[in-house]
Motif scaffolding. Structure first.
Motif, mmCIF file in Angstrom:
data_model
loop_
_atom_site.group_PDB
_atom_site.id
_atom_site.type_symbol
_atom_site.label_atom_id
_atom_site.label_comp_id
_atom_site.label_asym_id
_atom_site.label_seq_id
_atom_site.Cartn_x
_atom_site.Cartn_y
_atom_site.Cartn_z
ATOM 1 N N GLN A 400 0.872 -1.354 0.044
ATOM 2 C CA GLN A 400 -0.023 -0.032 -0.258
ATOM 3 C C GLN A 400 0.694 1.082 0.042
ATOM 4 O O GLN A 400 0.643 2.103 -0.747
ATOM 5 C CB GLN A 400 -1.121 -0.178 1.192
ATOM 6 C CG GLN A 400 -1.790 1.191 1.235
ATOM 7 C CD GLN A 400 -2.924 1.001 2.436
ATOM 8 O OE1 GLN A 400 -3.148 0.045 3.142
ATOM 9 N NE2 GLN A 400 -3.960 2.086 2.494
ATOM 10 N N VAL A 401 1.857 1.260 1.153
ATOM 11 C CA VAL A 401 2.713 2.369 0.911
ATOM 12 C C VAL A 401 3.482 2.727 -0.241
ATOM 13 O O VAL A 401 3.578 3.816 -1.023
ATOM 14 C CB VAL A 401 3.627 2.419 2.153
ATOM 15 C CG1 VAL A 401 4.612 3.766 2.345
ATOM 16 C CG2 VAL A 401 2.878 2.369 3.506
ATOM 17 N N PRO A 402 4.351 1.726 -0.945
ATOM 18 C CA PRO A 402 4.792 2.036 -2.273
ATOM 19 C C PRO A 402 4.041 2.245 -3.393
ATOM 20 O O PRO A 402 4.406 2.950 -4.216
ATOM 21 C CB PRO A 402 5.653 0.278 -2.355
ATOM 22 C CG PRO A 402 5.475 -0.187 -1.212
ATOM 23 C CD PRO A 402 4.464 0.431 -0.256
ATOM 24 N N LEU A 403 2.943 1.779 -3.298
ATOM 25 C CA LEU A 403 1.828 2.167 -4.555
ATOM 26 C C LEU A 403 1.539 3.662 -4.402
ATOM 27 O O LEU A 403 1.262 4.178 -5.158
ATOM 28 C CB LEU A 403 0.571 1.217 -4.513
ATOM 29 C CG LEU A 403 0.955 -0.083 -4.815
ATOM 30 C CD1 LEU A 403 -0.228 -1.085 -4.681
ATOM 31 C CD2 LEU A 403 1.072 -0.460 -6.439
ATOM 32 N N ARG A 404 1.148 4.151 -3.069
ATOM 33 C CA ARG A 404 0.547 5.224 -3.021
ATOM 34 C C ARG A 404 1.712 6.570 -3.150
ATOM 35 O O ARG A 404 1.519 7.475 -3.553
ATOM 36 C CB ARG A 404 0.069 5.488 -1.552
ATOM 37 C CG ARG A 404 -1.403 4.698 -1.635
ATOM 38 C CD ARG A 404 -2.085 4.974 -0.280
ATOM 39 N NE ARG A 404 -3.405 4.403 -0.404
ATOM 40 C CZ ARG A 404 -4.164 4.265 0.912
ATOM 41 N NH1 ARG A 404 -3.932 5.136 1.831
ATOM 42 N NH2 ARG A 404 -5.593 3.667 0.519
ATOM 43 N N HIS A 405 2.996 6.345 -2.310
ATOM 44 C CA HIS A 405 3.931 7.063 -2.209
ATOM 45 C C HIS A 405 5.106 6.790 -2.957
ATOM 46 O O HIS A 405 6.339 7.504 -3.197
ATOM 47 C CB HIS A 405 4.350 7.254 -0.968
ATOM 48 C CG HIS A 405 3.139 7.786 -0.145
ATOM 49 N ND1 HIS A 405 2.534 8.824 -0.082
ATOM 50 C CD2 HIS A 405 2.645 6.926 0.876
ATOM 51 C CE1 HIS A 405 1.449 9.096 1.026
ATOM 52 N NE2 HIS A 405 1.496 7.825 1.470
ATOM 53 N N GLY A 406 5.264 5.645 -3.896
ATOM 54 C CA GLY A 406 6.404 5.260 -4.539
ATOM 55 C C GLY A 406 6.808 6.177 -5.580
ATOM 56 O O GLY A 406 8.046 6.206 -5.842
ATOM 57 N N ARG A 407 6.026 6.941 -6.218
ATOM 58 C CA ARG A 407 6.386 7.676 -7.512
ATOM 59 C C ARG A 407 7.526 8.912 -6.886
ATOM 60 O O ARG A 407 8.579 9.018 -7.556
ATOM 61 C CB ARG A 407 5.312 8.453 -8.064
ATOM 62 C CG ARG A 407 5.716 9.416 -9.229
ATOM 63 C CD ARG A 407 4.316 9.801 -9.861
ATOM 64 N NE ARG A 407 3.584 10.709 -8.856
ATOM 65 C CZ ARG A 407 2.654 11.416 -9.417
ATOM 66 N NH1 ARG A 407 2.118 11.420 -10.734
ATOM 67 N NH2 ARG A 407 1.865 12.015 -8.519
ATOM 68 N N ALA A 408 7.197 9.501 -5.594
ATOM 69 C CA ALA A 408 7.968 10.408 -5.089
ATOM 70 C C ALA A 408 9.198 9.894 -4.559
ATOM 71 O O ALA A 408 10.330 10.627 -4.498
ATOM 72 C CB ALA A 408 7.289 11.444 -4.137
ATOM 73 N N ALA A 409 8.922 8.480 -4.041
ATOM 74 C CA ALA A 409 10.341 7.937 -3.520
ATOM 75 C C ALA A 409 11.226 6.949 -4.580
ATOM 76 O O ALA A 409 12.035 6.375 -4.240
ATOM 77 C CB ALA A 409 9.831 6.896 -2.469
ATOM 78 N N GLN A 410 10.951 7.026 -5.832
ATOM 79 C CA GLN A 410 11.467 6.504 -6.623
ATOM 80 C C GLN A 410 11.360 4.904 -6.686
ATOM 81 O O GLN A 410 12.297 4.045 -6.868
ATOM 82 C CB GLN A 410 13.030 6.510 -6.839
ATOM 83 C CG GLN A 410 13.296 8.233 -7.333
ATOM 84 C CD GLN A 410 13.388 8.401 -8.666
ATOM 85 O OE1 GLN A 410 13.161 7.392 -9.598
ATOM 86 N NE2 GLN A 410 13.119 9.579 -9.270
ATOM 87 N N VAL A 411 10.162 4.441 -6.018
ATOM 88 C CA VAL A 411 9.856 3.188 -5.818
ATOM 89 C C VAL A 411 8.659 2.871 -7.059
ATOM 90 O O VAL A 411 7.704 3.485 -7.027
ATOM 91 C CB VAL A 411 9.314 2.787 -4.642
ATOM 92 C CG1 VAL A 411 8.886 1.260 -4.440
ATOM 93 C CG2 VAL A 411 10.478 3.231 -3.608
#
Length: 624
Positions: A400-411
């Motif tokens: 859930q976290v990588p999907l929601r915030h992965g773009r900003a974190a290069q994930v």
């Protein structure tokens, strides 16, 4: 005795004269015909030249009539100048005469007319197609209908083409303006009729022109299946999913097929902070190439980032990636998958915190937060079944976290599963995967349900592996053929394909069997995480943690360390972890062995020293 008179036929000379006259007339006609044929043969060149000069003169008069009046003066001056130059040149008039006669002979030659119209069988096919469209394109009360029974089909089919077998290859259809071409259901009915009448077994493209009230049907050829995995000429952040039709994209890539090198139109997926579709979902039937696509993506991602693989099928399809540079782990067991995905979730949070603090301090983001991290999950729903049976949490929860915030974190997250298990995918996976791929045979409704839009072609029942459709965000639906990327460890893989995949694998840094010590991972970006170890910790009270069922926290100690309560502690400016997290600990493997692919090599710190522990991530326990 009186003499009898002779018969009239012997005494009258008129019939004999008529016979003589008819014979001479026939002879004269034959002589005249022979003379005419001889004259035609003799004067044939002159007749041909005369006919050609007449055609050239008519064409010249037409061009002169089409020339604007203000341009006729310069044109006449130019022609007069050319005539004057020809007259002044030695032998100019003779050469000009020869040229004119040659042009006249060429223009006056007899041309065999070419029959470009359809044959009788083709006419019957077009007439049957016209009759089939009458119920859909006609309404009562139309004063000038285009479609009526026994009507003129040539009015509505201005362009058509047939292949060598007599099947329709291209067809342009006119339809009345009152037809509801903006409704998908109306379009689907017409496409189904055309697909049935034009010939099943092929894939057709339907181009709707609402402005001109025209529909263009085009029979598409098969996409090439001879493309294999190779280094594609792309920029960082670009991933080649496969290849499509030449007129579907405005870009080509040089590819190599054996000894031949050509350009192919790719389907390029862009990831990163400015991507509108940073995550990918792949659905298909078993054996349609979903694992091949994920393996191809992993090989391309390893050029510029790190890869974390979760193989829910447990078949060892990603065994070739174990121990390679940039591969953080390959897990196929539930325990290893939970620990690995939990670490990925905490790593995403750590990257966000580190980047935010760097921006607040007016500094660029740390280097370790800018290196892409890829999470590749193949069939996570299979692990969900095991988790339910064992009473544990779904591994998809940690996505859930990588999907929601992965773009900003290069994930970047890539998930692949089967149609039968699509309902078991979690809501974050379905909501945040804007890039979609459907592989294998699928109906138009299934493609629409996954991609959000119907395909502009007719899906076929039999397709090769790796064949499907792709849609990136709100872009049009494209046909897709995945490059062949088989498992090089599979005995059924051909030697050419095996060598192609092995050539793309990075160097091995950790022995696959775990028999030797792990070497530090180095590359162009320097030692991994500045040579700091991976910290595997759990709460001090082991029994309490086991009773509460909290999973063991697995985190990479770069700028953040997993706390016992599940939180993270950010590192200070020079990368050192807080003192509260620097307590010495030991690690020892406990429990039973994990399934194939669940083993990983983990570094742990003990009194300032670094050692390698073999076993799964969850099997590593810290000593009190």
């Amino acid at each position: 005795m009186a003499r009898r008179p002779l018969p009239r036929i012997l005494t009258d000379s008129a019939p004999l004269a008529r016979m003589a006259n008819s014979t001479s007339l026939a002879r004269s006609r034959e002589l005249a015909r022979t003379a005419a044929d001889s004259a035609s043969d003799v004067f044939h060149p002159l007749i041909t030249i005369g006919r050609g000069l007449r055609r050239l003169g008519a064409a010249g008069r037409g061009r002169w009539a089409e020339t604007p009046r203000d341009h006729r003066g310069p044109v006449a001056f130019f022609v007069g100048a050319c005539v004057l130059v020809v007259c002044l040149v030695p032998y100019g008039p003779l050469l000009a005469l020869i040229t004119v006669m040659g042009a006249g002979a060429w223009a006056g030659r007899e041309r065999t007319p070419v029959d470009t119209g359809p044959g009788e069988a083709e006419r019957e096919r077009l007439r049957a197609l016209y009759e089939a469209l009458v119920p859909y394109f006609s309404v009562d009360g139309d004063p000038s209908p285009l479609y009526v029974h026994d009507g003129d089909w040539e009015r509505v089919f201005p362009e058509y083409a047939f292949d060598e077998g007599g099947r329709i290859e291209r067809l342009q259809v006119k339809y009345p303006a009152y037809f509801t071409d903006g409704e998908d259901q109306s379009r689907a009915r017409i496409e189904q009729v055309l697909y049935a009448k034009a010939g099943r077994g092929r894939e057709y493209h339907f181009g709707w022109d609402e402005l001109a009230n025209q529909l263009t049907l085009t029979a598409l050829g098969a996409l090439p299946t001879d493309l294999v995995a190779q280094r594609f000429v792309t920029s960082p952040g670009e991933t080649v999913l496969g290849f499509t039709d030449p007129d579907a994209v405005q870009r080509t890539l040089p590819v190599t097929t054996g000894a031949e090198r050509r350009d192919a139109p790719p389907v390029v997926w862009r990831t990163g902070q400015r991507s509108t579709e940073p995550h990918l979902l792949v659905l298909g039937q078993p054996g349609t190439g979903a694992t091949t696509l994920l393996r191809s993506i992993a090989l391309q991602a390893l050029q510029h980032g790190d890869v974390l693989v979760v193989d829910g099928s447990g078949t060892g399809e990603y065994g070739c990636l174990v121990g390679r540079h940039g591969v953080l782990g390959v897990e196929s067991g539930l325990a290893g998958a939970l620990a690995t995905l939990e670490w990925a979730s905490h790593e995403t949070e750590r990257r966000l915190i580190a980047a935010n603090r760097a921006r607040q301090a007016g500094r660029p983001a740390p280097e370790d937060t800018r290196r892409p991290l890829w999470i590749i999950a193949d069939r996570p729903t299979a692990l969900a079944h095991i988790a339910v049976a064992e009473g544990r949490e779904d591994p998809q929860r940690w996505l859930q976290v990588p999907l929601r915030h992965g773009r900003a974190a290069q994930v970047t997250v890539v998930v692949a599963d089967q149609f039968e298990s699509a309902e078991l995918l979690s809501e974050p996976v379905r909501a945040h995967t804007k890039a979609r791929v459907v592989l294998g045979p699928a109906t138009a409704d299934e493609v629409r349900a996954v991609l959000g839009a119907p395909p502009h072609t007719t899906p076929t029942a039999s397709v090769p592996p790796g064949r499907g459709y792709a849609r990136l965000g709100s872009a049009p639906v494209l046909r897709l053929q995945v490059p062949a990327t088989p498992d090089p460890l599979d005995a059924a893989t051909g030697q050419a394909h095996r060598q192609a995949v092995l050539a793309l694998l990075p160097e091995r840094t950790v022995p696959a069997d775990g028999s030797g010590p792990a070497e530090p991972v180095t590359g162009d970006h320097g030692p991994t995480e500045a040579g700091r170890p991976v910290d595997v910790r759990k709460p001090e009270d082991v029994s309490t943690s086991a009773e509460t069922g909290e999973p063991v926290s697995v985190s990479k100690s770069v700028g953040a360390v997993a706390k016992p309560d599940g939180g993270t502690a950010a590192a200070d400016a020079d990368g050192a972890a807080p003192d509260t997290e620097q307590a010495g600990s030991t690690a020892e493997p406990v429990g039973t062995a994990e399934p194939v692919g669940a083993a990983s090599r983990v570094r742990s710190a003990k009194r300032g020293e670094t050692r390698v522990v073999n076993g799964s991530a969850e099997a590593v326990r810290a000593e009190g």
